[in-house]
Write an enzyme that holds these catalytic residues in place. Sequence first.
Site, PDB file in Angstrom:
ATOM      1  N   TYR A  53       0.850  -1.198   0.000  1.00  0.00           N
ATOM      2  CA  TYR A  53       0.000   0.000   0.000  1.00  0.00           C
ATOM      3  C   TYR A  53       0.880   1.240   0.000  1.00  0.00           C
ATOM      4  O   TYR A  53       1.891   1.285   0.697  1.00  0.00           O
ATOM      5  CB  TYR A  53      -0.896   0.019   1.247  1.00  0.00           C
ATOM      6  CG  TYR A  53      -2.331  -0.296   0.892  1.00  0.00           C
ATOM      7  CD1 TYR A  53      -3.049   0.557   0.057  1.00  0.00           C
ATOM      8  CD2 TYR A  53      -2.955  -1.437   1.375  1.00  0.00           C
ATOM      9  CE1 TYR A  53      -4.362   0.265  -0.295  1.00  0.00           C
ATOM     10  CE2 TYR A  53      -4.261  -1.729   1.031  1.00  0.00           C
ATOM     11  CZ  TYR A  53      -4.959  -0.872   0.192  1.00  0.00           C
ATOM     12  OH  TYR A  53      -6.251  -1.159  -0.151  1.00  0.00           O
ATOM     13  N   GLU A  55      -0.553   4.849  -0.222  1.00  0.00           N
ATOM     14  CA  GLU A  55      -1.363   6.074  -0.362  1.00  0.00           C
ATOM     15  C   GLU A  55      -0.488   7.313  -0.217  1.00  0.00           C
ATOM     16  O   GLU A  55       0.348   7.385   0.691  1.00  0.00           O
ATOM     17  CB  GLU A  55      -2.464   6.118   0.706  1.00  0.00           C
ATOM     18  CG  GLU A  55      -3.764   5.557   0.186  1.00  0.00           C
ATOM     19  CD  GLU A  55      -4.311   4.480   1.068  1.00  0.00           C
ATOM     20  OE1 GLU A  55      -3.476   3.706   1.589  1.00  0.00           O
ATOM     21  OE2 GLU A  55      -5.542   4.400   1.227  1.00  0.00           O
ATOM     22  N   ASP A 199      -6.816  13.359 -24.895  1.00  0.00           N
ATOM     23  CA  ASP A 199      -6.810  11.964 -24.438  1.00  0.00           C
ATOM     24  C   ASP A 199      -6.182  11.134 -25.549  1.00  0.00           C
ATOM     25  O   ASP A 199      -6.811  10.870 -26.570  1.00  0.00           O
ATOM     26  CB  ASP A 199      -8.255  11.525 -24.157  1.00  0.00           C
ATOM     27  CG  ASP A 199      -8.338  10.060 -23.739  1.00  0.00           C
ATOM     28  OD1 ASP A 199      -7.335   9.329 -23.886  1.00  0.00           O
ATOM     29  OD2 ASP A 199      -9.412   9.641 -23.277  1.00  0.00           O
ATOM     30  N   THR A 225      -4.211   5.813 -21.491  1.00  0.00           N
ATOM     31  CA  THR A 225      -4.016   4.513 -20.881  1.00  0.00           C
ATOM     32  C   THR A 225      -2.566   4.126 -21.168  1.00  0.00           C
ATOM     33  O   THR A 225      -1.860   4.809 -21.912  1.00  0.00           O
ATOM     34  CB  THR A 225      -4.953   3.450 -21.483  1.00  0.00           C
ATOM     35  OG1 THR A 225      -4.873   3.542 -22.905  1.00  0.00           O
ATOM     36  CG2 THR A 225      -6.386   3.646 -21.040  1.00  0.00           C
ATOM     37  N   LYS A 228      -2.100   0.226 -24.510  1.00  0.00           N
ATOM     38  CA  LYS A 228      -2.466   0.081 -25.925  1.00  0.00           C
ATOM     39  C   LYS A 228      -1.185   0.131 -26.747  1.00  0.00           C
ATOM     40  O   LYS A 228      -0.344  -0.743 -26.590  1.00  0.00           O
ATOM     41  CB  LYS A 228      -3.488   1.162 -26.301  1.00  0.00           C
ATOM     42  CG  LYS A 228      -4.801   1.023 -25.510  1.00  0.00           C
ATOM     43  CD  LYS A 228      -5.855   1.995 -25.970  1.00  0.00           C
ATOM     44  CE  LYS A 228      -7.192   1.742 -25.287  1.00  0.00           C
ATOM     45  NZ  LYS A 228      -7.437   2.579 -24.114  1.00  0.00           N
ATOM     46  N   ARG A 234      -1.936  -2.594 -17.922  1.00  0.00           N
ATOM     47  CA  ARG A 234      -3.168  -1.791 -17.907  1.00  0.00           C
ATOM     48  C   ARG A 234      -2.983  -0.693 -16.871  1.00  0.00           C
ATOM     49  O   ARG A 234      -2.487  -0.923 -15.777  1.00  0.00           O
ATOM     50  CB  ARG A 234      -4.364  -2.666 -17.538  1.00  0.00           C
ATOM     51  CG  ARG A 234      -4.546  -3.830 -18.493  1.00  0.00           C
ATOM     52  CD  ARG A 234      -5.887  -4.486 -18.314  1.00  0.00           C
ATOM     53  NE  ARG A 234      -6.902  -3.712 -18.972  1.00  0.00           N
ATOM     54  CZ  ARG A 234      -7.254  -3.866 -20.260  1.00  0.00           C
ATOM     55  NH1 ARG A 234      -6.658  -4.773 -21.000  1.00  0.00           N
ATOM     56  NH2 ARG A 234      -8.186  -3.123 -20.795  1.00  0.00           N
TER      57      ARG A 234
HETATM   58  N1  DSN Z   1     -12.043   0.212 -24.842  1.00  0.00           N
HETATM   59  C1  DSN Z   1     -11.062   1.035 -25.483  1.00  0.00           C
HETATM   60  C2  DSN Z   1     -10.997   0.787 -26.946  1.00  0.00           C
HETATM   61  O1  DSN Z   1     -11.123  -0.353 -27.329  1.00  0.00           O
HETATM   62  O2  DSN Z   1     -10.783   1.702 -27.732  1.00  0.00           O
HETATM   63  C3  DSN Z   1     -11.222   2.459 -25.198  1.00  0.00           C
HETATM   64  O3  DSN Z   1     -11.203   2.653 -23.837  1.00  0.00           O
END
Ligand code: DSN
Length: 416
Positions: A53, A55, A199, A225, A228, A234
């Site tokens: 943890y 925080e 974003d 994120t 990707k 993640r």
């Molecule tokens: N779920 C994602 C996507 O597939 O583009 C976006 O958050």
Amino acid sequence: MAIESIRTVDPEIFQLISAEERRQRDSIRLIASENYASKAVLAAVGSVLSNKYAEGYPGRRYYNGQVNTDAIERCAIERAKDLFGAQHANVQAYSGSPANMAVYAALCEPGDPIVGLSLPHGGHLSHGWKVNFSGKLYDAHQYPVSRETELIDLEVVRELCHEVKPKVLSVGTTAYPRAIDFEGFAAVAKEVGAYLVADVAHVSGLIAGGAYPNPVPFADVVTSTTHKTLRGPRGGLILCRQDLAKAIDRAVFPGLQGGPHMNQITALAVALKEASTPEYARYCAQVIANARALAAALEMRGFRLVTGGTDSHIVLVDLTPKGVAGRIAADALERAGIVCNSNTIPYDPRTPFDPSGIRIGTPCVTSRGMKEPEMEQIAVWIADVVENVEDETVIKDVRTEILQMVKAFPAPGLDF
Ligand code: DSN
């Protein structure tokens, strides 16, 4: 192997993990938001940092025992700042939507006007879509893409912003194949006194690899994120100007979250190191070259490409000329071993649950080392299946060829 320990403790889950590993090995994964994280990234996610943890922020924690967590989080922060050229980085957001939620919480009050790209036109739920917190908590307005070009029209964005005077103008996409004019968006935001939030969840890896425009010099805040094109664990990432750092950090913790997932942050540090290498820059260039090759080959087979092509990892395909719905096509492709998702196209006459298009992306296949010749072959398979969605013999033949082809392209992070 850490995974082997699961076999003894929980054979049922071990079997399912193994089956998923085989699925990821034996299929051509074209979901544009997915990738193969490296063994090192996966190992960091599964490391003892999961036990801790933490925080607070480095040097200001609420629990003791932070000698290593502080060093790891500082390392992730510095690597993120260096890679994207940002003044400040917050690496604690659990994922992309929580990152966006934290940004709205930092920059607006509930009920304030916000503007973002409409979800059916390639935006994201968290950019003000009506069923999402962003559409419920704020006075959300959405801009479309042009009906003619299917591109974002900055004049339309400008008009909407002058009309509603948003606190936040967001620009970010999940199904938009083209490059974005972040400088133009910044000019619009400045005219109306809005914060510009970019974003870049889908393209942050391509930005890090120098293959896609970087919004950091133009946007007040950039969210992403980390799993990707960036090929990390993640997670979520927020970059901002120094003068917004305190508000952003406070919005993440204690505003929205408790303890950060230190295993996730550890793995992000590893991924950011990987993303700073020349090899990764070559990967990003190839991701786009592959998307363009796939797009061109699909067009040759009579598919209509939304916007006519791509500047990124995404190809959005309108199946209307083929007379096949997106979901039926995606299901038939999965039976053949090609995994993508059905997707709305701009001004889709069909429903979001049964839309007219499929979205395909090249991050995974490029991580396996596939190049233009393989993209041409994949386009042939896609066309053969989509043109024969009810012919299980054709689908089975494609499945057999795919199983043979993928053997030559080992996937990063897999044990097989
Ligand atoms: N779920 C994602 C996507 O597939 O583009 C976006 O958050």
